[in-house]
Design an enzyme around this catalytic site. Structure first.
Site, PDB file in Angstrom:
ATOM      1  N   GLN A  41     101.222  31.047 -14.518  1.00 59.47           N
ATOM      2  CA  GLN A  41     101.904  31.246 -15.626  1.00 59.47           C
ATOM      3  C   GLN A  41     101.714  29.184 -16.242  1.00 59.47           C
ATOM      4  O   GLN A  41     101.308  29.472 -17.749  1.00 59.47           O
ATOM      5  CB  GLN A  41     103.868  31.221 -15.367  1.00 59.47           C
ATOM      6  CG  GLN A  41     103.943  31.950 -16.122  1.00 59.47           C
ATOM      7  CD  GLN A  41     103.402  32.973 -16.996  1.00 59.47           C
ATOM      8  OE1 GLN A  41     103.423  33.833 -16.364  1.00 59.47           O
ATOM      9  NE2 GLN A  41     103.474  33.955 -18.013  1.00 59.47           N
ATOM     10  N   GLU A  98     106.657  46.220 -25.666  1.00 58.15           N
ATOM     11  CA  GLU A  98     105.801  45.690 -24.428  1.00 58.15           C
ATOM     12  C   GLU A  98     105.902  47.646 -23.302  1.00 58.15           C
ATOM     13  O   GLU A  98     106.361  47.707 -22.621  1.00 58.15           O
ATOM     14  CB  GLU A  98     106.092  44.311 -23.526  1.00 58.15           C
ATOM     15  CG  GLU A  98     105.734  43.134 -24.291  1.00 58.15           C
ATOM     16  CD  GLU A  98     105.374  41.919 -22.872  1.00 58.15           C
ATOM     17  OE1 GLU A  98     105.641  42.612 -22.315  1.00 58.15           O
ATOM     18  OE2 GLU A  98     104.984  41.129 -23.655  1.00 58.15           O
TER      19      GLU A  98
HETATM   20 ZN   LIG Z   1     104.335  42.092 -18.277  1.00 62.15          ZN
END
Ligand SMILES: [Zn+2]
Length: 222
Positions: free
Chosen positions: A102, A186
């Site tokens: 990340q 999303e």
């Molecule tokens: Zn995701």
């Protein structure tokens, strides 16, 4: 926080969680009810699940991205199989993401687009659901509209939105709720919370974990 003036307001939701008796922690990253958002970082920031496994589902990824925590992996296997029985081809497009991955992903966005824009597209390290193993992204078998808004109209997304709760999943960043979740729609990002609460959310018409579990909205980083 009220939505921006140009946005249609999200539908009113029932008062937060008289829902279920609280059974699981909202702060422990190993809890299925963990709420991580732009106000609620993971503690510890570099948390890694102890039970990562590779689910037996179709996938377009390898390495750590192919992993989920064991509970989520089992639920994903059941969901993908049920989708297939309904003639819907679904693939795992992104699963676990470690803290160090990340860091690299987020820094890449910052370098390319600046921090403000990066923060709309990628979680800061220590703030991603992908780091918990409780969340993953799906794509359509044919790969159409992968990670794009038009994915919402693809069979895998339509099916997951309608049926995910039966396997314990919610569409974590629903349409028009970014003033609450901190993220634009999303349709590919699914989050495991368990069949009972996911079904209860559907029955109550509550779309976000923030509202359901009665924590405040998290439109941006503090
Ligand atoms: Zn995701």
């Amino acid at each position: 926080m009220p939505p921006a003036p140009s946005e249609p307001a999200p539908p009113p939701s029932p008062s937060p969680s008289a829902a279920l008796p609280r059974q699981f922690s909202l702060t422990d990253p190993a809890s299925p009810w963990l709420i991580v958002n732009k106000h609620r970082p993971l503690v510890p920031a570099a948390y890694a699940p102890a039970d990562l496994v590779r689910p037996a589902v179709a996938m377009t990824v390898s390495g750590e991205s192919a992993l989920l925590n064991s509970t989520t992996a089992g639920a994903a296997e059941a969901m993908f199989a049920a989708a297939a029985r309904d003639g819907v081809s679904m693939v795992l497009a992104s699963g676990y993401r470690s803290y160090s991955t990340q860091v690299a992903t987020y820094n890449g966005y910052v370098a390319a687009r600046g921090q403000a824009d990066a923060d709309t597209a990628s979680a800061r390290p220590g703030y991603s659901e992908h780091q918990t193993g409780w969340a993953f992204d799906i794509a359509d078998g044919g790969g159409v509209c992968g990670f794009q808004p038009c994915f919402a109209d693809q069979p895998a997304a339509v099916w997951a939105k309608a049926n995910g709760h039966r396997f314990g999943f919610v569409v974590r960043y629903p349409w028009m709720f970014h003033p609450i979740t901190g993220y634009y729609y999303e349709p590919w990002h699914l989050r495991y919370i368990g069949v009972e609460p996911a079904t209860d959310m559907v029955n109550r018409g509550i779309f976000t974990l923030e509202e359901y579990f009665g924590v405040g909205p998290a439109p941006g980083y503090l």
